[in-house]
Scaffold this motif. Structure first.
Motif, mmCIF file in Angstrom:
data_model
loop_
_atom_site.group_PDB
_atom_site.id
_atom_site.type_symbol
_atom_site.label_atom_id
_atom_site.label_comp_id
_atom_site.label_asym_id
_atom_site.label_seq_id
_atom_site.Cartn_x
_atom_site.Cartn_y
_atom_site.Cartn_z
ATOM 1 N N LEU A 4 -2.925 0.049 4.447
ATOM 2 C CA LEU A 4 -2.935 -1.161 3.638
ATOM 3 C C LEU A 4 -2.330 -0.831 2.277
ATOM 4 C CD1 LEU A 4 -6.603 -2.033 4.531
ATOM 5 C CD2 LEU A 4 -4.605 -3.257 5.395
ATOM 6 N N GLN A 5 -1.388 -1.644 1.856
ATOM 7 C CA GLN A 5 -0.702 -1.396 0.592
ATOM 8 C C GLN A 5 -0.793 -2.658 -0.255
ATOM 9 O OE1 GLN A 5 0.952 1.557 -0.284
ATOM 10 N NE2 GLN A 5 1.261 0.652 -2.311
ATOM 11 N N ALA A 6 -1.548 -2.580 -1.332
ATOM 12 C CA ALA A 6 -1.733 -3.734 -2.211
ATOM 13 C C ALA A 6 -0.772 -3.670 -3.386
ATOM 14 C CB ALA A 6 -3.163 -3.777 -2.717
ATOM 15 N N SER A 7 -0.404 -4.836 -3.874
ATOM 16 C CA SER A 7 0.476 -4.918 -5.032
ATOM 17 C C SER A 7 0.221 -6.227 -5.765
ATOM 18 C CB SER A 7 1.940 -4.833 -4.594
ATOM 19 O OG SER A 7 2.261 -5.921 -3.744
ATOM 20 N N GLY A 8 0.757 -6.319 -6.972
ATOM 21 C CA GLY A 8 0.694 -7.580 -7.692
ATOM 22 C C GLY A 8 -0.253 -7.614 -8.867
ATOM 23 N N GLY A 9 -0.996 -6.562 -9.093
ATOM 24 C CA GLY A 9 -1.903 -6.556 -10.234
ATOM 25 C C GLY A 9 -1.148 -6.521 -11.547
ATOM 26 N N GLY A 10 -1.885 -6.732 -12.627
ATOM 27 C CA GLY A 10 -1.257 -6.689 -13.928
ATOM 28 C C GLY A 10 -2.152 -7.275 -14.989
ATOM 29 N N LEU A 11 -1.545 -7.560 -16.127
ATOM 30 C CA LEU A 11 -2.247 -8.135 -17.271
ATOM 31 C C LEU A 11 -1.904 -9.612 -17.369
ATOM 32 C CD1 LEU A 11 -3.883 -7.833 -19.910
ATOM 33 C CD2 LEU A 11 -1.728 -7.214 -21.035
ATOM 34 N N VAL A 12 -2.919 -10.442 -17.496
ATOM 35 C CA VAL A 12 -2.706 -11.881 -17.580
ATOM 36 C C VAL A 12 -3.690 -12.476 -18.583
ATOM 37 C CG1 VAL A 12 -4.268 -12.352 -15.659
ATOM 38 C CG2 VAL A 12 -2.462 -14.001 -16.207
ATOM 39 N N GLN A 13 -3.291 -13.544 -19.222
ATOM 40 C CA GLN A 13 -4.181 -14.215 -20.157
ATOM 41 C C GLN A 13 -5.210 -15.066 -19.421
ATOM 42 O OE1 GLN A 13 -1.727 -16.323 -23.015
ATOM 43 N NE2 GLN A 13 -2.021 -14.654 -24.473
ATOM 44 N N ALA A 14 -6.358 -15.235 -20.023
ATOM 45 C CA ALA A 14 -7.389 -16.084 -19.437
ATOM 46 C C ALA A 14 -6.824 -17.473 -19.165
ATOM 47 C CB ALA A 14 -8.587 -16.174 -20.370
ATOM 48 N N GLY A 15 -7.168 -17.996 -18.017
ATOM 49 C CA GLY A 15 -6.666 -19.296 -17.613
ATOM 50 C C GLY A 15 -5.397 -19.240 -16.784
ATOM 51 N N GLY A 16 -4.772 -18.103 -16.759
ATOM 52 C CA GLY A 16 -3.506 -17.952 -16.052
ATOM 53 C C GLY A 16 -3.687 -17.570 -14.607
ATOM 54 N N PRO A 17 -2.584 -17.571 -13.837
ATOM 55 C CA PRO A 17 -2.609 -17.206 -12.432
ATOM 56 C C PRO A 17 -2.064 -15.802 -12.197
ATOM 57 C CG PRO A 17 -0.615 -18.413 -12.859
ATOM 58 C CD PRO A 17 -1.307 -18.203 -14.186
ATOM 59 N N LEU A 18 -2.408 -15.281 -11.051
ATOM 60 C CA LEU A 18 -1.856 -14.009 -10.605
ATOM 61 C C LEU A 18 -1.974 -13.997 -9.093
ATOM 62 C CD1 LEU A 18 -0.707 -11.469 -12.081
ATOM 63 C CD2 LEU A 18 -2.956 -10.410 -11.747
ATOM 64 N N ARG A 19 -1.015 -13.375 -8.453
ATOM 65 C CA ARG A 19 -1.025 -13.322 -6.988
ATOM 66 C C ARG A 19 -0.978 -11.875 -6.539
ATOM 67 N NH1 ARG A 19 0.092 -17.103 -3.042
ATOM 68 N NH2 ARG A 19 0.890 -16.321 -1.051
ATOM 69 N N LEU A 20 -1.943 -11.509 -5.705
ATOM 70 C CA LEU A 20 -1.977 -10.181 -5.115
ATOM 71 C C LEU A 20 -1.475 -10.258 -3.681
ATOM 72 C CD1 LEU A 20 -5.481 -8.915 -6.299
ATOM 73 C CD2 LEU A 20 -3.285 -8.751 -7.478
ATOM 74 N N SER A 21 -0.789 -9.228 -3.258
ATOM 75 C CA SER A 21 -0.321 -9.158 -1.879
ATOM 76 C C SER A 21 -0.726 -7.829 -1.262
ATOM 77 C CB SER A 21 1.200 -9.310 -1.818
ATOM 78 O OG SER A 21 1.588 -10.603 -2.197
ATOM 79 N N CYS A 22 -0.887 -7.844 0.040
ATOM 80 C CA CYS A 22 -1.245 -6.630 0.762
ATOM 81 C C CYS A 22 -0.450 -6.595 2.061
ATOM 82 C CB CYS A 22 -2.739 -6.618 1.064
ATOM 83 S SG CYS A 22 -3.292 -5.234 2.071
ATOM 84 N N THR A 23 0.261 -5.526 2.259
ATOM 85 C CA THR A 23 0.988 -5.329 3.505
ATOM 86 C C THR A 23 0.191 -4.398 4.398
ATOM 87 O OG1 THR A 23 3.111 -5.627 2.402
ATOM 88 C CG2 THR A 23 3.136 -4.558 4.546
ATOM 89 N N ALA A 24 -0.074 -4.850 5.607
ATOM 90 C CA ALA A 24 -0.888 -4.076 6.548
ATOM 91 C C ALA A 24 -0.017 -3.550 7.683
ATOM 92 C CB ALA A 24 -1.999 -4.954 7.111
ATOM 93 N N SER A 25 -0.312 -2.354 8.128
ATOM 94 C CA SER A 25 0.375 -1.786 9.285
ATOM 95 C C SER A 25 -0.653 -1.087 10.166
ATOM 96 C CB SER A 25 1.473 -0.815 8.854
ATOM 97 O OG SER A 25 0.932 0.259 8.106
ATOM 98 N N GLY A 26 -0.313 -0.959 11.426
ATOM 99 C CA GLY A 26 -1.215 -0.282 12.351
ATOM 100 C C GLY A 26 -2.341 -1.147 12.871
ATOM 101 N N LEU A 27 -2.231 -2.461 12.672
ATOM 102 C CA LEU A 27 -3.271 -3.353 13.153
ATOM 103 C C LEU A 27 -2.678 -4.709 13.491
ATOM 104 C CD1 LEU A 27 -3.881 -5.554 10.690
ATOM 105 C CD2 LEU A 27 -5.106 -3.628 9.716
ATOM 106 N N SER A 28 -3.443 -5.457 14.261
ATOM 107 C CA SER A 28 -3.054 -6.813 14.604
ATOM 108 C C SER A 28 -4.012 -7.779 13.923
ATOM 109 C CB SER A 28 -3.123 -7.017 16.124
ATOM 110 O OG SER A 28 -3.059 -8.392 16.429
ATOM 111 N N PHE A 29 -3.465 -8.818 13.349
ATOM 112 C CA PHE A 29 -4.309 -9.810 12.685
ATOM 113 C C PHE A 29 -5.195 -10.544 13.687
ATOM 114 C CE2 PHE A 29 -2.483 -8.422 9.095
ATOM 115 C CZ PHE A 29 -2.096 -9.309 8.102
ATOM 116 N N ASP A 30 -4.895 -10.440 14.956
ATOM 117 C CA ASP A 30 -5.753 -11.040 15.970
ATOM 118 C C ASP A 30 -7.034 -10.241 16.160
ATOM 119 O OD1 ASP A 30 -2.951 -12.031 18.046
ATOM 120 O OD2 ASP A 30 -4.070 -13.163 16.534
ATOM 121 N N ASP A 31 -6.986 -8.963 15.834
ATOM 122 C CA ASP A 31 -8.110 -8.071 16.106
ATOM 123 C C ASP A 31 -8.854 -7.612 14.857
ATOM 124 O OD1 ASP A 31 -5.994 -6.533 18.565
ATOM 125 O OD2 ASP A 31 -7.492 -8.114 18.852
#
Length: 121
Positions: A4-31
């Motif tokens: 699992l590889q997460a990305s997207g963190g950072g510094l943001v002001q209160a009230g603002g948005p941020l989006r985190l993403s995670c790329t998964a390998s070696g697994l099926s989302f069905d399982d």
């Protein structure tokens, strides 16, 4: 091997948005269920959201309900966390994790490295 590889963190002001993403390998989302947890300094780790294709559910901790949205792209094996209306108390290291089975299977057995989210007031 589940990775699992997460990305997207950072510094943001209160009230603002941020989006985190995670790329998964070696697994099926069905399982596997995919989720996000966070840990702030001096605090216990908190499970904040989970998505399970098998169950057809998305779950949220009370602390983020209405502000965070989890989603997944099964074709790309990615899971994202859209965070809106961020608060200083959302500051933490955020982890992407996977659980065999469903969100109610009893815990995440696979973890990615954390990504820091800092919300300034």
């Amino acid at each position: 091997e589940v990775q699992l590889q997460a990305s997207g963190g950072g510094l943001v002001q209160a009230g603002g948005p941020l989006r985190l993403s995670c790329t998964a390998s070696g697994l099926s989302f069905d399982d596997y269920a995919l989720g996000w947890l966070r840990q702030a300094p001096g605090k216990e780790r908190e499970a904040i959201s989970c998505i399970s294709r098998r169950e057809g559910v998305r779950t949220y901790a009370r602390s983020v309900t209405g502000r965070f949205t989890i989603s997944s792209d099964n074709t790309k094996n990615t899971v994202s966390l859209q965070m809106n209306s961020l608060k200083p108390e959302d500051t933490a290291v955020y982890y992407c994790a996977a659980a065999t089975g469903t969100c109610s299977s009893g815990g995440f057995g696979f973890w990615g490295q954390g990504t820091q989210v800092t919300v300034s007031s």
